[in-house]
Design an enzyme around this catalytic site. Structure first.
Site, PDB file in Angstrom:
ATOM      1  N   GLU A 130      42.567  38.442  46.115  1.00 40.29           N
ATOM      2  CA  GLU A 130      41.707  39.519  45.656  1.00 40.29           C
ATOM      3  C   GLU A 130      42.178  39.937  44.279  1.00 40.29           C
ATOM      4  OE1 GLU A 130      44.840  41.935  47.860  1.00 40.29           O
ATOM      5  OE2 GLU A 130      43.222  40.959  48.910  1.00 40.29           O
ATOM      6  N   ASN A 135      39.221  42.960  36.006  1.00 39.61           N
ATOM      7  CA  ASN A 135      40.188  42.028  35.422  1.00 39.61           C
ATOM      8  C   ASN A 135      39.483  40.720  35.023  1.00 39.61           C
ATOM      9  OD1 ASN A 135      42.384  40.490  34.691  1.00 39.61           O
ATOM     10  ND2 ASN A 135      43.651  41.124  36.425  1.00 39.61           N
ATOM     11  N   TYR A 142      40.506  32.223  37.653  1.00 35.84           N
ATOM     12  CA  TYR A 142      40.277  31.824  39.044  1.00 35.84           C
ATOM     13  C   TYR A 142      39.004  30.997  39.177  1.00 35.84           C
ATOM     14  CZ  TYR A 142      43.794  35.426  39.969  1.00 35.84           C
ATOM     15  OH  TYR A 142      44.934  36.179  39.964  1.00 35.84           O
TER      16      TYR A 142
END
Length: 172
Positions: A130, A135, A142
Site C-alpha cells: 500500500e 506519493n 510500482y
C-alpha cells in the site's frame, strides 16, 4: 477456513551472495543488526509515523520477515531498504525507504527487483503493498514494475490523514 501462517523457505541469501547494482558504490545485502540504527534514522527522516528501532529489531527475529538493505560500500551505511513478510504463497511489502539524498538513482528499483527475484525463487504467487495516494513517484515506480491498483483503503494513513492505494503484482 483460515490457513495457518507458515515460515518462508529461507531468509535472504547470506552476505556472501551480494548483488552489485547499477551504482558501483552501493550493494544490496540482507538486513543485519548493524543496520538497525541507520534504518531507524531513515524511518525518522522520511515518515511522519516511523518504525522504531525496536520494531525493526523485532523483524530480525521474525521468521516471516524478508528485508534487503542498499548499503553504501565505502561508508558501510544503509541508504535504503525494503521489508516484506512472506506468508504462505504471498509477500506483503511493509517498507520501502530511500534516503532523500539517494533518490532517483535506481536504488528503489533495485530493491524491488530483489523482492521479485525472491518471489520467483520461493514460488510466491502475489506481492502486495500500500502507498499514500499522493506519493506519485512511488506509484509511478510500482506501476512501471507491473503492480496493478486493486483498490483504495480510505483514511489509512495519519499525519496527515490520507487514503492508501492498494497494489499487487503477480510475479512471473
Amino acid at each position: 477456513m483460515e490457513e495457518p501462517v507458515t515460515q518462508p523457505p529461507d531468509k535472504p541469501e547470506a552476505a556472501g551472495n551480494l548483488r552489485r547494482g547499477i551504482l558501483d558504490d552501493t550493494m544490496i545485502v540482507p538486513l543485519h543488526a548493524d543496520h538497525l540504527d541507520g534504518l531507524a534514522e531513515l524511518e525518522r527522516m522520511v515518515f511522519s509515523r516511523p518504525w522504531s528501532y525496536d520494531a525493526l529489531a523485532e523483524e530480525l527475529q521474525n521468521p516471516l520477515a524478508v528485508f534487503y538493505v542498499a548499503e553504501e560500500v565505502e561508508a558501510e551505511r544503509a541508504v535504503a531498504y525494503l521489508g516484506m513478510h512472506h506468508i504462505l504463497d504471498e509477500c506483503a511489502i511493509t517498507n520501502l525507504v530511500v534516503h532523500p539524498a539517494f533518490r532517483r538513482q535506481g536504488i528503489a528499483a533495485r530493491l524491488l527487483r530483489e523482492a521479485r527475484l525472491y518471489a520467483e525463487r520461493h514460488r510466491v504467487r502475489r506481492i502486495t503493498l500500500e502507498v499514500r495516494v499522493s506519493n506519485a513517484p512511488a506509484i509511478a515506480l510500482y506501476e512501471a514494475f507491473g503492480f496493478v491498483r486493486d483498490g483504495i483503503r480510505p483514511g489509512f494513513y495519519d499525519s496527515p490523514k490520507e487514503d492508501a492505494a492498494l497494489y499487487s503484482l503477480l510475479p512471473d
